[in-house]
Scaffold this active site. Structure first.
Site, PDB file in Angstrom:
ATOM      1  N   LYS A 141     -13.459   2.729   4.608  1.00 37.59           N
ATOM      2  CA  LYS A 141     -12.117   2.275   4.215  1.00 37.59           C
ATOM      3  C   LYS A 141     -11.296   3.433   3.644  1.00 37.59           C
ATOM      4  CE  LYS A 141     -11.424   0.181   0.053  1.00 37.59           C
ATOM      5  NZ  LYS A 141     -10.305   0.805  -0.674  1.00 37.59           N
ATOM      6  N   ASN A 142     -11.904   4.191   2.728  1.00 40.54           N
ATOM      7  CA  ASN A 142     -11.133   5.216   2.029  1.00 40.54           C
ATOM      8  C   ASN A 142     -10.828   6.445   2.877  1.00 40.54           C
ATOM      9  OD1 ASN A 142     -11.006   3.562  -0.145  1.00 40.54           O
ATOM     10  ND2 ASN A 142     -12.364   4.754  -1.463  1.00 40.54           N
ATOM     11  N   CYS A 202      -3.987  -1.821 -12.645  1.00 39.38           N
ATOM     12  CA  CYS A 202      -4.821  -2.792 -11.941  1.00 39.38           C
ATOM     13  C   CYS A 202      -6.014  -3.101 -12.811  1.00 39.38           C
ATOM     14  CB  CYS A 202      -5.232  -2.270 -10.569  1.00 39.38           C
ATOM     15  SG  CYS A 202      -6.363  -0.900 -10.659  1.00 39.38           S
ATOM     16  N   ARG A 204      -4.068   3.713 -13.889  1.00 38.40           N
ATOM     17  CA  ARG A 204      -3.988   4.408 -12.602  1.00 38.40           C
ATOM     18  C   ARG A 204      -2.589   4.926 -12.236  1.00 38.40           C
ATOM     19  NH1 ARG A 204      -7.690   1.383  -8.211  1.00 38.40           N
ATOM     20  NH2 ARG A 204      -7.768   3.447  -7.292  1.00 38.40           N
ATOM     21  N   ASP A 207     -17.258   4.231  -7.544  1.00 42.31           N
ATOM     22  CA  ASP A 207     -17.254   3.041  -6.682  1.00 42.31           C
ATOM     23  C   ASP A 207     -18.655   2.451  -6.479  1.00 42.31           C
ATOM     24  OD1 ASP A 207     -14.535   3.193  -6.447  1.00 42.31           O
ATOM     25  OD2 ASP A 207     -14.509   3.885  -4.368  1.00 42.31           O
ATOM     26  N   ARG A 266     -11.294  -6.966   0.893  1.00 39.36           N
ATOM     27  CA  ARG A 266     -10.488  -5.737   0.970  1.00 39.36           C
ATOM     28  C   ARG A 266     -11.348  -4.554   1.405  1.00 39.36           C
ATOM     29  NH1 ARG A 266      -8.217  -3.944  -4.140  1.00 39.36           N
ATOM     30  NH2 ARG A 266      -7.732  -2.278  -2.700  1.00 39.36           N
TER      31      ARG A 266
HETATM   32  C1  UD1 Z   1      -9.691   6.808  -4.880  1.00 40.08           C
HETATM   33  C2  UD1 Z   1     -10.402   5.724  -4.110  1.00 40.08           C
HETATM   34  C3  UD1 Z   1     -11.101   4.756  -5.048  1.00 40.08           C
HETATM   35  C4  UD1 Z   1     -12.015   5.528  -6.001  1.00 40.08           C
HETATM   36  C5  UD1 Z   1     -11.278   6.672  -6.690  1.00 40.08           C
HETATM   37  C6  UD1 Z   1     -12.194   7.563  -7.503  1.00 40.08           C
HETATM   38  C7  UD1 Z   1      -9.031   5.524  -2.107  1.00 40.08           C
HETATM   39  C8  UD1 Z   1      -8.060   4.709  -1.324  1.00 40.08           C
HETATM   40  N1  UD1 Z   1      -9.404   5.015  -3.286  1.00 40.08           N
HETATM   41  O1  UD1 Z   1      -8.694   6.171  -5.688  1.00 40.08           O
HETATM   42  O2  UD1 Z   1     -11.856   3.831  -4.274  1.00 40.08           O
HETATM   43  O3  UD1 Z   1     -12.499   4.651  -6.995  1.00 40.08           O
HETATM   44  O4  UD1 Z   1     -10.629   7.506  -5.695  1.00 40.08           O
HETATM   45  O5  UD1 Z   1     -13.209   8.072  -6.716  1.00 40.08           O
HETATM   46  O6  UD1 Z   1      -9.477   6.572  -1.674  1.00 40.08           O
HETATM   47  N2  UD1 Z   1      -4.977   9.854 -12.095  1.00 40.08           N
HETATM   48  C9  UD1 Z   1      -3.905  10.238 -12.893  1.00 40.08           C
HETATM   49  N3  UD1 Z   1      -2.740  10.604 -12.289  1.00 40.08           N
HETATM   50  C10 UD1 Z   1      -2.593  10.639 -10.928  1.00 40.08           C
HETATM   51  C11 UD1 Z   1      -3.693  10.254 -10.124  1.00 40.08           C
HETATM   52  C12 UD1 Z   1      -4.866   9.873 -10.742  1.00 40.08           C
HETATM   53  O7  UD1 Z   1      -4.001  10.225 -14.123  1.00 40.08           O
HETATM   54  O8  UD1 Z   1      -1.508  10.979 -10.444  1.00 40.08           O
HETATM   55  C13 UD1 Z   1      -6.258   9.444 -12.723  1.00 40.08           C
HETATM   56  C14 UD1 Z   1      -6.633   7.994 -12.427  1.00 40.08           C
HETATM   57  O9  UD1 Z   1      -6.025   7.102 -13.322  1.00 40.08           O
HETATM   58  C15 UD1 Z   1      -8.142   8.036 -12.583  1.00 40.08           C
HETATM   59  C16 UD1 Z   1      -8.498   9.438 -12.070  1.00 40.08           C
HETATM   60  O10 UD1 Z   1      -7.295  10.176 -12.109  1.00 40.08           O
HETATM   61  O11 UD1 Z   1      -8.514   7.934 -13.936  1.00 40.08           O
HETATM   62  C17 UD1 Z   1      -9.049   9.489 -10.658  1.00 40.08           C
HETATM   63  O12 UD1 Z   1      -8.249   8.681  -9.827  1.00 40.08           O
HETATM   64  P1  UD1 Z   1      -8.005   9.005  -8.284  1.00 40.08           P
HETATM   65  O13 UD1 Z   1      -9.028   9.961  -7.782  1.00 40.08           O
HETATM   66  O14 UD1 Z   1      -6.579   9.361  -8.115  1.00 40.08           O
HETATM   67  O15 UD1 Z   1      -8.268   7.591  -7.633  1.00 40.08           O
HETATM   68  P2  UD1 Z   1      -7.539   7.026  -6.364  1.00 40.08           P
HETATM   69  O16 UD1 Z   1      -7.188   8.163  -5.478  1.00 40.08           O
HETATM   70  O17 UD1 Z   1      -6.475   6.052  -6.769  1.00 40.08           O
END
Ligand code: UD1
Length: 419
Positions: free
Chosen positions: A22-23, A117, A122, A306, A398
């Site tokens: 999915k990711n 969420c 996030r 995850d 999902r």
């Molecule tokens: C992706 C995955 C999700 C997985 C996560 C961590 C997808 C579609 N989803 O989510 O399944 O759980 O990686 O492996 O690939 N953060 C900030 N600012 C930002 C972006 C992130 O503070 O602009 C923080 C987030 O709140 C979190 C951390 O960084 O605490 C890591 O998040 P991130 O790697 O961005 O997760 P996703 O990409 O949303």
């Protein structure tokens, strides 16, 4: 709302095929917006998040054809709207992945700001800061991100923390930018690498994906290709834990063991027999009860957040005391409260769940709160005495393709009832 009813107590046995990730599929589908020719994406899992992505692309006017094997051909040329509405973004935060491609290819994008969420706040500040550093004008108004740029410019981006979709968004934006972009402290997840491979197949010049420094040399245009997404490592891990938790013997096929190292290490530490082949993994937990393990989640190649909820479920029925520390998301322990309702002995101490293994869980009605939490409740249901009812399983749909069919194929007594 559909529910799953699970009668626990059957050791799982047999073989199960792992679906596409999915990711990886989500960013790759978003990346099709970069091309000026149709792109076909294969090994796409049949999931609700994929339907949402197709709806998102479809609403922009993009052409979509799906064949009977779930190959999706995306033709971005008829695009008319550069817009991701709230009602789609709120059901799937990964909708933010259209921001980078739209901006770099068409010079504008409006994407609803994803809210918090179930697993934390996030934010997407790092996506936006990176795009601004590349020369975009970004404004957040009335809950929308509005971004414009005549032409993005390559630059050096040092990420404050590793973000998976943030790295992906900026990598996609950089493919059509003027000059070279260097992303430091980039996420190293296999799905980031898969996206880079797909972009390069489209004619992009991306180097270093899989390390913490990604360099993208901008090109004039990206063209059509056919790309198959890699197997889902989280689905892989979930079925391995399903085997371990039930004292079963299962082989997963069409997977890639290289990207499962941290998960396999923990299963091994738990005392489960693990076998590995070129594209399969087997686990045998029929000989002895697993031992509880200590886990700390962190970005790849460390243990994936995850898989945290699934290992929490395994720990609560394993021998001894274990600790599970969550360092990626702030509030990812909703499953703990539900597991307790099934008789688990788990205490939360800050960002750590301390588990003391019990001999039996007992069935209870439980509620899924997010995707991976709901997987852990299904796993608990597979060992609990009696009929467990897992409600709100739209979260599971999902991210897990045909979960009840795949588990039933391994002998589980599980059925879906419409709510
Ligand atoms: C992706 C995955 C999700 C997985 C996560 C961590 C997808 C579609 N989803 O989510 O399944 O759980 O990686 O492996 O690939 N953060 C900030 N600012 C930002 C972006 C992130 O503070 O602009 C923080 C987030 O709140 C979190 C951390 O960084 O605490 C890591 O998040 P991130 O790697 O961005 O997760 P996703 O990409 O949303």
């Amino acid at each position: 709302m559909d529910k799953l009813i699970i009668t626990g107590g059957v050791p799982l046995a047999g073989e199960v095929r792992i679906s596409g990730a999915k990711n990886a599929a989500l960013p790759i589908l978003a990346s099709t917006l970069l091309a000026d020719e149709p792109i076909t994406v294969g090994n796409i899992p049949h999931l609700h998040d994929i339907t949402t992505t197709m709806e998102l692309l479809g609403r922009m006017g993009v052409g979509l054809v799906v064949d009977e094997r779930m190959n999706i051909t995306v033709d971005p040329s008829p695009i008319t709207d550069f817009y991701a509405p709230y009602e789609l973004v709120k059901t799937m935060r990964a909708s933010i992945l259209v921001l980078g491609p739209l901006l770099t290819r068409f010079g504008r994008a409006s994407v609803s700001l994803p809210g918090g969420c179930a697993i934390g706040s996030r934010p997407v500040n790092l996506h936006l800061a990176g795009l601004e550093k590349m020369g975009a004008e970004v404004a957040v108004e009335n809950g929308f991100i509005h971004a414009t740029a005549k032409k993005l410019k390559g630059t050096r981006l040092v990420m404050d923390l590793t973000t998976v979709t943030g790295t992906e968004n900026l990598m996609m934006a950089a493919t059509l930018a003027d000059g070279s972009t260097i992303i430091e402290n980039a996420a190293r997840e296999p799905e980031v690498v898969d996206l880079a491979h797909c972009l390069n197949a489209m004619g992009a010049d991306v180097n270093g994906a899989g390390t913490d420094t990604i360099t993208v040399h901008g090109v004039e245009r990206l063209s059509g290709t056919h790309y198959n997404v890699l197997p889902d490592r989280i689905e892989s891990g979930t079925y391995l834990v399903a085997a371990a938790i039930t004292g079963g013997k299962v082989r997963i096929k069409d997977t890639n063991p290289d990207m499962l190292e941290a998960i396999l290490e923990k299963l091994d530490e738990a005392g489960v027999d693990v076998g590995v082949g070129p594209n399969w993994v087997s686990v045998d937990a029929s000989i002895r009860r697993p031992r509880a393990v200590n886990i700390r989640t962190a970005p790849y190649p460390a243990f994936p957040t995850d898989m945290q909820a699934q290992f929490t479920a395994l720990n609560v029925v394993s021998e001894g005391t274990g600790t599970i520390s969550e360092t990626v998301f702030e509030n990812r322990f909703m499953h703990v409260h539900e597991l307790r309702r099934m008789g688990a002995d788990v205490q939360l101490e800050g960002n750590t769940a301390v588990t003391r293994g019990v001999n039996n869980l007992t069935a209870a009605p439980v509620m899924a709160t997010d995707l991976r939490a709901s997987a852990s409740l299904v796993l608990a249901g597979l060992v609990a005495e009696g009929d467990s009812v897992v409600d709100r399983i739209y979260h599971i749909d999902r991210g897990y393709e045909c979960i009840e069919e795949k588990l039933a194929q391994l002998g589980a007594r599980i059925r879906r009832v419409p709510g």
